[in-house]
Design a protein around this motif. Structure first.
Motif, PDB file in Angstrom:
ATOM      1  N   TYR A 131       0.818  -1.211   0.000  1.00  0.00           N
ATOM      2  CA  TYR A 131       0.000   0.000   0.000  1.00  0.00           C
ATOM      3  C   TYR A 131       0.854   1.264   0.000  1.00  0.00           C
ATOM      4  CZ  TYR A 131      -4.581  -2.184   0.522  1.00  0.00           C
ATOM      5  OH  TYR A 131      -5.748  -2.887   0.297  1.00  0.00           O
ATOM      6  N   GLY A 132       2.084   1.170   0.479  1.00  0.00           N
ATOM      7  CA  GLY A 132       2.964   2.336   0.446  1.00  0.00           C
ATOM      8  C   GLY A 132       3.341   2.752  -0.959  1.00  0.00           C
ATOM      9  N   ALA A 133       3.285   1.820  -1.921  1.00  0.00           N
ATOM     10  CA  ALA A 133       3.592   2.169  -3.311  1.00  0.00           C
ATOM     11  C   ALA A 133       2.598   3.178  -3.859  1.00  0.00           C
ATOM     12  CB  ALA A 133       3.598   0.903  -4.165  1.00  0.00           C
ATOM     13  N   ARG A 134       1.349   3.104  -3.405  1.00  0.00           N
ATOM     14  CA  ARG A 134       0.324   4.032  -3.907  1.00  0.00           C
ATOM     15  C   ARG A 134       0.713   5.472  -3.596  1.00  0.00           C
ATOM     16  NH1 ARG A 134      -5.771   3.062  -2.085  1.00  0.00           N
ATOM     17  NH2 ARG A 134      -5.529   1.423  -3.660  1.00  0.00           N
ATOM     18  N   THR A 135       1.127   5.728  -2.361  1.00  0.00           N
ATOM     19  CA  THR A 135       1.488   7.088  -1.977  1.00  0.00           C
ATOM     20  C   THR A 135       2.702   7.581  -2.745  1.00  0.00           C
ATOM     21  OG1 THR A 135       0.610   6.726   0.248  1.00  0.00           O
ATOM     22  CG2 THR A 135       2.181   8.542  -0.047  1.00  0.00           C
ATOM     23  N   SER A 136       3.722   6.751  -2.840  1.00  0.00           N
ATOM     24  CA  SER A 136       4.957   7.173  -3.500  1.00  0.00           C
ATOM     25  C   SER A 136       4.734   7.443  -4.980  1.00  0.00           C
ATOM     26  CB  SER A 136       6.036   6.104  -3.303  1.00  0.00           C
ATOM     27  OG  SER A 136       6.352   5.967  -1.937  1.00  0.00           O
ATOM     28  N   VAL A 137       4.026   6.553  -5.668  1.00  0.00           N
ATOM     29  CA  VAL A 137       3.780   6.745  -7.093  1.00  0.00           C
ATOM     30  C   VAL A 137       2.896   7.962  -7.330  1.00  0.00           C
ATOM     31  CG1 VAL A 137       2.705   5.724  -9.135  1.00  0.00           C
ATOM     32  CG2 VAL A 137       4.147   4.323  -7.665  1.00  0.00           C
ATOM     33  N   ALA A 138       1.870   8.151  -6.487  1.00  0.00           N
ATOM     34  CA  ALA A 138       0.976   9.299  -6.648  1.00  0.00           C
ATOM     35  C   ALA A 138       1.735  10.613  -6.470  1.00  0.00           C
ATOM     36  CB  ALA A 138      -0.179   9.212  -5.658  1.00  0.00           C
ATOM     37  N   VAL A 139       2.549  10.687  -5.424  1.00  0.00           N
ATOM     38  CA  VAL A 139       3.316  11.914  -5.186  1.00  0.00           C
ATOM     39  C   VAL A 139       4.300  12.148  -6.325  1.00  0.00           C
ATOM     40  CG1 VAL A 139       5.048  12.979  -3.697  1.00  0.00           C
ATOM     41  CG2 VAL A 139       3.060  11.860  -2.688  1.00  0.00           C
ATOM     42  N   ALA A 259      12.472  15.559 -16.488  1.00  0.00           N
ATOM     43  CA  ALA A 259      11.313  15.264 -15.642  1.00  0.00           C
ATOM     44  C   ALA A 259      11.252  13.786 -15.275  1.00  0.00           C
ATOM     45  CB  ALA A 259      10.029  15.682 -16.360  1.00  0.00           C
ATOM     46  N   THR A 260      11.601  12.904 -16.207  1.00  0.00           N
ATOM     47  CA  THR A 260      11.582  11.466 -15.920  1.00  0.00           C
ATOM     48  C   THR A 260      12.602  11.096 -14.854  1.00  0.00           C
ATOM     49  OG1 THR A 260      10.932  11.079 -18.225  1.00  0.00           O
ATOM     50  CG2 THR A 260      11.679   9.183 -16.955  1.00  0.00           C
ATOM     51  N   ILE A 261      13.787  11.660 -14.962  1.00  0.00           N
ATOM     52  CA  ILE A 261      14.811  11.381 -13.949  1.00  0.00           C
ATOM     53  C   ILE A 261      14.425  12.005 -12.606  1.00  0.00           C
ATOM     54  CG2 ILE A 261      17.235  11.752 -13.339  1.00  0.00           C
ATOM     55  CD1 ILE A 261      17.907  11.697 -16.283  1.00  0.00           C
ATOM     56  N   ALA A 262      13.844  13.213 -12.650  1.00  0.00           N
ATOM     57  CA  ALA A 262      13.477  13.898 -11.405  1.00  0.00           C
ATOM     58  C   ALA A 262      12.346  13.189 -10.678  1.00  0.00           C
ATOM     59  CB  ALA A 262      13.078  15.342 -11.699  1.00  0.00           C
ATOM     60  N   LEU A 263      11.527  12.417 -11.393  1.00  0.00           N
ATOM     61  CA  LEU A 263      10.410  11.729 -10.750  1.00  0.00           C
ATOM     62  C   LEU A 263      10.907  10.818  -9.627  1.00  0.00           C
ATOM     63  CD1 LEU A 263       7.377  10.311 -12.687  1.00  0.00           C
ATOM     64  CD2 LEU A 263       8.179   9.241 -10.597  1.00  0.00           C
ATOM     65  N   GLY A 264      11.994  10.109  -9.880  1.00  0.00           N
ATOM     66  CA  GLY A 264      12.552   9.251  -8.839  1.00  0.00           C
ATOM     67  C   GLY A 264      13.048  10.037  -7.639  1.00  0.00           C
ATOM     68  N   THR A 265      13.646  11.192  -7.884  1.00  0.00           N
ATOM     69  CA  THR A 265      14.130  12.006  -6.764  1.00  0.00           C
ATOM     70  C   THR A 265      12.965  12.583  -5.961  1.00  0.00           C
ATOM     71  OG1 THR A 265      14.275  14.007  -8.127  1.00  0.00           O
ATOM     72  CG2 THR A 265      16.191  12.571  -8.076  1.00  0.00           C
ATOM     73  N   TYR A 266      11.843  12.875  -6.616  1.00  0.00           N
ATOM     74  CA  TYR A 266      10.678  13.382  -5.887  1.00  0.00           C
ATOM     75  C   TYR A 266      10.093  12.305  -4.973  1.00  0.00           C
ATOM     76  CZ  TYR A 266      10.828  17.196  -9.278  1.00  0.00           C
ATOM     77  OH  TYR A 266      11.220  18.260 -10.035  1.00  0.00           O
ATOM     78  N   ILE A 267      10.128  11.061  -5.413  1.00  0.00           N
ATOM     79  CA  ILE A 267       9.655   9.964  -4.557  1.00  0.00           C
ATOM     80  C   ILE A 267      10.538   9.840  -3.324  1.00  0.00           C
ATOM     81  CG2 ILE A 267       9.380   7.458  -4.435  1.00  0.00           C
ATOM     82  CD1 ILE A 267       8.478   7.498  -7.323  1.00  0.00           C
ATOM     83  N   SER A 268      11.847   9.907  -3.525  1.00  0.00           N
ATOM     84  CA  SER A 268      12.751   9.831  -2.371  1.00  0.00           C
ATOM     85  C   SER A 268      12.611  11.057  -1.480  1.00  0.00           C
ATOM     86  CB  SER A 268      14.198   9.685  -2.853  1.00  0.00           C
ATOM     87  OG  SER A 268      14.601  10.835  -3.584  1.00  0.00           O
ATOM     88  N   ILE A 314      14.305   0.376  -4.982  1.00  0.00           N
ATOM     89  CA  ILE A 314      14.003  -0.197  -6.293  1.00  0.00           C
ATOM     90  C   ILE A 314      13.157   0.769  -7.125  1.00  0.00           C
ATOM     91  CG2 ILE A 314      12.746  -2.052  -7.458  1.00  0.00           C
ATOM     92  CD1 ILE A 314      13.604  -3.897  -5.189  1.00  0.00           C
ATOM     93  N   THR A 315      12.192   1.413  -6.493  1.00  0.00           N
ATOM     94  CA  THR A 315      11.337   2.349  -7.217  1.00  0.00           C
ATOM     95  C   THR A 315      12.121   3.541  -7.749  1.00  0.00           C
ATOM     96  OG1 THR A 315       9.452   1.719  -5.836  1.00  0.00           O
ATOM     97  CG2 THR A 315       9.286   3.793  -7.039  1.00  0.00           C
ATOM     98  N   VAL A 316      12.936   4.139  -6.900  1.00  0.00           N
ATOM     99  CA  VAL A 316      13.741   5.286  -7.332  1.00  0.00           C
ATOM    100  C   VAL A 316      14.710   4.872  -8.430  1.00  0.00           C
ATOM    101  CG1 VAL A 316      15.439   6.994  -6.587  1.00  0.00           C
ATOM    102  CG2 VAL A 316      13.493   6.438  -5.110  1.00  0.00           C
ATOM    103  N   LEU A 317      15.347   3.720  -8.269  1.00  0.00           N
ATOM    104  CA  LEU A 317      16.296   3.252  -9.276  1.00  0.00           C
ATOM    105  C   LEU A 317      15.600   2.994 -10.606  1.00  0.00           C
ATOM    106  CD1 LEU A 317      19.147   2.309 -10.003  1.00  0.00           C
ATOM    107  CD2 LEU A 317      18.530   0.033  -9.157  1.00  0.00           C
ATOM    108  N   ALA A 318      14.399   2.451 -10.586  1.00  0.00           N
ATOM    109  CA  ALA A 318      13.670   2.162 -11.825  1.00  0.00           C
ATOM    110  C   ALA A 318      13.385   3.446 -12.596  1.00  0.00           C
ATOM    111  CB  ALA A 318      12.377   1.422 -11.509  1.00  0.00           C
ATOM    112  N   PHE A 319      12.940   4.493 -11.906  1.00  0.00           N
ATOM    113  CA  PHE A 319      12.644   5.742 -12.602  1.00  0.00           C
ATOM    114  C   PHE A 319      13.921   6.420 -13.106  1.00  0.00           C
ATOM    115  CE2 PHE A 319       8.523   5.456 -10.391  1.00  0.00           C
ATOM    116  CZ  PHE A 319       7.689   5.772 -11.439  1.00  0.00           C
ATOM    117  N   ILE A 320      14.999   6.333 -12.363  1.00  0.00           N
ATOM    118  CA  ILE A 320      16.253   6.929 -12.824  1.00  0.00           C
ATOM    119  C   ILE A 320      16.781   6.174 -14.042  1.00  0.00           C
ATOM    120  CG2 ILE A 320      18.659   7.320 -12.208  1.00  0.00           C
ATOM    121  CD1 ILE A 320      17.770   7.949  -9.392  1.00  0.00           C
ATOM    122  N   MET A 321      16.707   4.839 -14.021  1.00  0.00           N
ATOM    123  CA  MET A 321      17.124   4.051 -15.180  1.00  0.00           C
ATOM    124  C   MET A 321      16.257   4.356 -16.395  1.00  0.00           C
ATOM    125  SD  MET A 321      17.823   0.390 -13.304  1.00  0.00           S
ATOM    126  CE  MET A 321      17.845  -0.489 -14.871  1.00  0.00           C
TER     127      MET A 321
END
Length: 335
Positions: A131-139, A259-268, A314-321
């Protein structure tokens, strides 16, 4: 006077490519024709010009052609697709409730039906991680959209019109760049009592748009100097048409990459603010909240810290990759 060669029916006349002709034998003419056909993709040009195979591809079609063959893009895209699916439908892989806790099972390890064990409050770590994935992906997604739209509009207009507006925007972006992100979050979010994701998203947009604005401004300045833009201006195209039809499609690629690379940094960043207690707050479910709650018990229950931290990494790394793969595909200089 040299004797004239007899006429041979198996000789042919071939063009030299410089306006003249060249007398070739039949076998040489066939070889030349085969080489010309191979150079044109196996099909000779028709009477109306080059065949369909000679049609040049656009930047976006070339990028998609490269992305489909990039294993980094495929792996990261599959991971992100899985995260999006479980964010929308977490019940597909878990049937529990992230708010259901049993103090009698606090800090217990893996059990049947609870593969990740329990945290310090007796909550199922597996369910809370899902359920924590929902918050991180939404933000991450909503903040990135807000940053990209606001930064692109302001930076694009400043780069296109220039003048005093461009100078003022440049000074404003310098001021925002001077604000420490984490310190700014501690100051701004500490006075907000809302328990939703919108204050965090608003804060990220507030401090994130200057980066996109500067990228968009530079792209527009470069694009508007191209010959096709000058030709359209000479033909009487309006400013709105120049921006929307000629400049924006050719200046948006760097914005998409950043913006795609920054998405991972916004999640972190959201996880960091939640860890510090100024982002999302209980009873909201967030990886940052779970990491903060598990930190004092890391020696007795390391699993409660390991799983949300691993999911976040893993989520942050996926968006950065994914951003790196998109950058390589959209930047012709890297090919």
């Amino acid at each position: 006077m040299p004797e004239q060669e007899p006429y041979e029916s198996e000789r042919a006349i071939a063009g030299t490519g410089m306006g003249g002709t060249m007398d070739l034998g039949a076998s040489e003419a066939v070889t030349l024709e085969q080489q010309s056909s191979a150079a044109s993709g196996g099909r000779a040009p028709g009477p109306d010009g080059p065949g369909p195979q000679d049609k040049p591809r656009s930047l976006w079609s070339d990028a998609w052609h490269d992305l489909r063959r990039n294993p980094v893009f495929i792996i990261s895209a599959l991971v992100i697709l899985f995260l999006v699916v479980i964010s929308v439908w977490p019940s597909l892989i878990t049937s529990g409730s992230p708010l259901k806790c049993d103090l009698a099972k606090a800090q217990e390890g893996s059990q049947s039906g609870h593969p990740f064990g329990f945290n310090g409050q007796g909550c199922d770590v597996y369910t809370r991680t899902v359920y924590g994935a929902r918050t991180s992906v939404a933000v991450g997604v909503l903040a990135t959209l807000g940053v990209a739209v606001l930064g692109s509009v302001l930076g694009g207009l400043a780069g296109f019109f220039g003048g005093a507006g461009d100078s003022v925007l440049s000074r404003i972006t310098d001021i925002f760049f001077a604000i420490p992100v984490v310190l700014g979050g501690l100051v701004l979010l500490s006075v907000i009592t809302s328990n939703t994701v919108w204050p965090v998203i608003g804060f990220i947009v507030l401090l994130g748009w200057p980066q996109i604005s500067r990228i968009a401004r530079g792209s527009v300045i470069t694009a508007k100097q191209n010959d096709y833009v000058q030709a359209a201006r000479a033909l009487g195209a309006s400013n709105s048409r120049l921006l929307l039809r000629h400049i924006a499609p050719n200046a948006v690629a760097p914005v998409i990459v950043v913006a795609t690379i920054a998405l991972g940094t916004y999640i972190s960043l959201e996880a960091t603010l939640s860890f510090l207690g100024v982002g999302l707050k209980p009873p909201s479910v967030s990886w940052g909240i779970d990491i903060s709650a598990a930190a004092p018990y890391v020696r007795n229950a390391p699993h409660a810290l390991l799983w949300p931290s691993g999911a976040l990494a893993i989520t942050v790394l996926a968006f950065i990759m994914l951003g790196d793969a998109v950058r390589d595909a959209l930047d012709p200089k890297l090919r």
